[in-house]
Write a protein that holds these residues in place. Structure first.
Motif, mmCIF file in Angstrom:
data_model
loop_
_atom_site.group_PDB
_atom_site.id
_atom_site.type_symbol
_atom_site.label_atom_id
_atom_site.label_comp_id
_atom_site.label_asym_id
_atom_site.label_seq_id
_atom_site.Cartn_x
_atom_site.Cartn_y
_atom_site.Cartn_z
ATOM 1 N N GLN A 1 0.943 -1.257 -0.074
ATOM 2 C CA GLN A 1 -0.044 0.126 -0.035
ATOM 3 C C GLN A 1 0.736 1.336 -0.194
ATOM 4 O O GLN A 1 0.422 2.303 -0.353
ATOM 5 C CB GLN A 1 -0.933 0.112 1.324
ATOM 6 N N LEU B 1 -7.326 5.282 6.174
ATOM 7 C CA LEU B 1 -7.422 3.868 6.564
ATOM 8 C C LEU B 1 -7.822 3.381 7.939
ATOM 9 O O LEU B 1 -6.916 4.029 9.028
ATOM 10 C CB LEU B 1 -6.312 2.925 6.333
ATOM 11 N N ILE C 1 -8.617 -3.822 6.882
ATOM 12 C CA ILE C 1 -8.289 -2.478 6.452
ATOM 13 C C ILE C 1 -9.851 -1.932 5.948
ATOM 14 O O ILE C 1 -10.210 -2.592 4.806
ATOM 15 C CB ILE C 1 -7.363 -2.277 5.564
ATOM 16 N N LYS D 1 -10.940 1.506 3.778
ATOM 17 C CA LYS D 1 -10.113 2.752 3.098
ATOM 18 C C LYS D 1 -11.015 3.655 2.577
ATOM 19 O O LYS D 1 -12.140 3.188 1.659
ATOM 20 C CB LYS D 1 -9.131 2.151 1.932
#
Lengths: 252, 307
Positions: free
Chosen positions: A122, A194, A201, A203
């Motif tokens: 990420q 996040l 996760i 987002k």
């Protein structure tokens, strides 16, 4: 890239709608975020500014905020002594480097929140930011050039020093402040928010823009988009000023 | 009061920039030097990137030369025919120079070449001025020698393409002013200077022009050559910062007028020595930067926006 963003935006809106539609309060996807201001204007007297990324989440979890400026290719050059004089001798080019980068988190270090592999994927944290060379120009000591790029960008205030702090107001509201220096690159910025809970996760993405405004923006735009006209105008202006000076001082 | 320079991409104090323009203008008015060779190193020193300093300086010289030429024109001290031949050479030279600096910029050596050129120039000029001014300063007035011939006849006067320059009372090969214009044009493009300090002696000793019309004619060619440099730099490299150029120009023309008036009133021998020392120090300072171990061996430049 744009299309991907739009797609993600649609997904997040749909996700938010689903969250509102009677799902339990702790459900995944219950995250909203925004920034203020969403348009930063770089005018003639610009000396840098702060902006705020804020939002609300449902349920447990820590919050990470990643802010990226528009991607640019950079060349890193290294000097060496040549006949007693320091000259640029080696060069490594890095492609698609964010021109601005900052991370903030509600818990530190980041390793406690996410495994290194996830962070690399990420691009969360300067140490996990993918900085790829444009061509495989050279094999040895690329890392030295990569470190120099990060260090110089940090010195210019364009890469954050360390990890900033995300603060909570109660258990739901969170906020973080990001400083943009006076030499901030213009273009479209992306703030990724996040919520991390036990490896899961959620987002959200917030778009903001940094734009030159006023005389400076006009001059810069004309110099790049209408270069010949700009050149002629620069000459005409100088001729006019010289002529005016002649007229003024002849009388004195 | 800070002002953002949109091409240099730095914020600088507005009054400082006017002051720099004024101070250099004052010196140039006082001593009759162009001042470009002082201004560019100062701009680099306050944080303007060297390519922007050079291109912007060319733009500034266009303006300061105009007021100079107009003053000389009103006294009929400009040889236009000679001027145009010099301009023709200068156009080619400055075009070549801008191309060269564009290539150097791409391979990352432009800053170094600009710096090297300035080191050579400043130390040479400074040393020459110092020797010259010390000599006039020390020597009592000496009687002028026997009247010199108008000019010496050497091999360069045997070149073909002879042309008559009525105003300069010369019948010489056009290759000479063309070549001279070319050389100054290249320097002008790479260093952002007008080049009068080289042009004027060359016109007197090489071409044999009468001293009275040399300065006006040199300024005349400077306008066209620096205008060409400005245009080409703007198109090729986008390095002309008009905000910076106009601020320097406003300070410069005022400073030049004041300097000219002051210079006419006081005996300038001592000040000439001071200027020579100043120029030399600037040269030494820049040479030191070349050999001293830099604070950072690495530098970063954006190459392309990769959207």
């Amino acid at each position: 890239m744009n299309r991907l963003w739009r797609l993600l935006l649609i997904f997040s809106v749909v996700g938010a709608l689903l969250a509102c539609l009677g799902r339990p309060a702790y459900a995944q996807g219950a995250l909203e975020a925004d920034s203020s201001p969403y348009l930063v204007k770089v005018s003639a007297g610009f000396t840098g500014t702060d902006f705020l990324v804020f939002g609300a989440k449902e349920g447990p979890g820590d919050v990470i905020v990643v802010i990226r400026g528009p991607n640019i290719d950079f060349s890193v050059r290294r000097k060496q002594r040549v006949f007693g004089i320091w000259a640029n001798t080696d060069k490594v080019s890095f492609g698609d480097v964010p021109s601005f980068y900052a991370v903030a988190s509600s818990r530190q270090p980041l390793d406690d929140l996410l495994p290194a592999a996830e962070r690399s994927q990420q691009g969360i944290g300067l140490d996990r930011l993918a900085l790829a060379t444009v061509k495989d120009e050279r094999e040895e000591d690329i890392d030295a050039f990569r470190a120099a790029l990060v260090r110089l960008k940090q010195e210019a205030g364009l890469f954050g020093q360390g990890v900033g702090r995300v603060e909570f107001r109660g258990s739901r509201l969170f906020r973080t402040t990001v400083h943009l220096p006076s030499n901030v690159p213009t273009g479209k910025y992306l703030a990724e928010v996040l919520v991390v809970h036990e490896g899961d996760i959620i987002k959200r993405q917030v778009h903001l823009e940094v734009d030159k405004s006023g005389v400076g923006a006009f001059v810069f735009q004309s110099a790049h988009d209408y270069a010949p006209a700009y050149g002629l105008a620069a000459i005409a202006g100088a001729l006019l000023l010289g002529w005016i000076a002649h007229l003024v001082f002849r009388k004195l | 009061m800070q002002i953002y320079l949109p091409i240099a991409e730095i914020s600088q104090n507005f009054l400082l920039l006017l002051g720099i323009g004024g101070a250099v203008g004052f010196l140039s008015g006082m001593f009759g030097v162009g001042g470009g060779f002082l201004l560019t190193p100062i701009l680099i020193f306050i944080g303007v990137p060297p390519p922007v300093a050079v291109a912007t300086q060319a733009n500034q010289v266009v303006g300061s030369s105009v007021s100079g030429v107009l003053a000389h024109w009103s006294k009929d001290n400009v040889d236009f025919k000679m001027g145009f031949v010099l301009v023709a050479g200068g156009f080619i030279g400055s075009t070549v120079g801008v191309l060269v600096s564009s290539i150097l910029n791409r391979v990352g050596q432009l800053d170094l070449v600009i710096q090297l050129a300035y080191v050579i120039l400043l130390t040479t000029i400074g040393a020459m001025m110092l020797v010259e001014s010390l000599r006039t300063f020390l020597r009592m007035r000496r009687r002028a020698g026997a009247p010199r011939k108008l000019h010496q006849h050497i091999w360069i006067h045997g070149l073909p393409l002879k042309m008559r320059f009525r105003r300069s009372r010369l019948y010489i090969s056009a290759i000479l002013p063309l070549g001279l214009g070319f050389a100054i044009g290249v320097l002008s493009a790479i260093m952002g200077i007008g080049g009068a300090f080289l042009m004027v002696p060359a016109m007197i000793y090489l071409l044999g022009m009468p001293t009275r019309i040399v300065v006006g004619t040199s300024l005349f060619q400077t306008i066209f050559v620096t205008a060409n440099v400005t245009f080409l730099q703007a198109v090729q490299n986008q390095t002309v910062d008009v905000v910076l150029a106009f601020l320097l120009l406003i300070g410069g023309v005022i400073g030049a007028q004041v300097g000219g008036r002051v210079g006419g009133k006081i005996p300038a021998e001592q000040l000439r020595v001071l200027l020579a020392v100043l120029v030399l120090l600037l040269g030494v300072r820049l040479s030191y930067d070349l050999v001293a171990t830099p604070v950072d061996l690495y530098s970063v430049v954006p190459t392309a926006s990769g959207r």
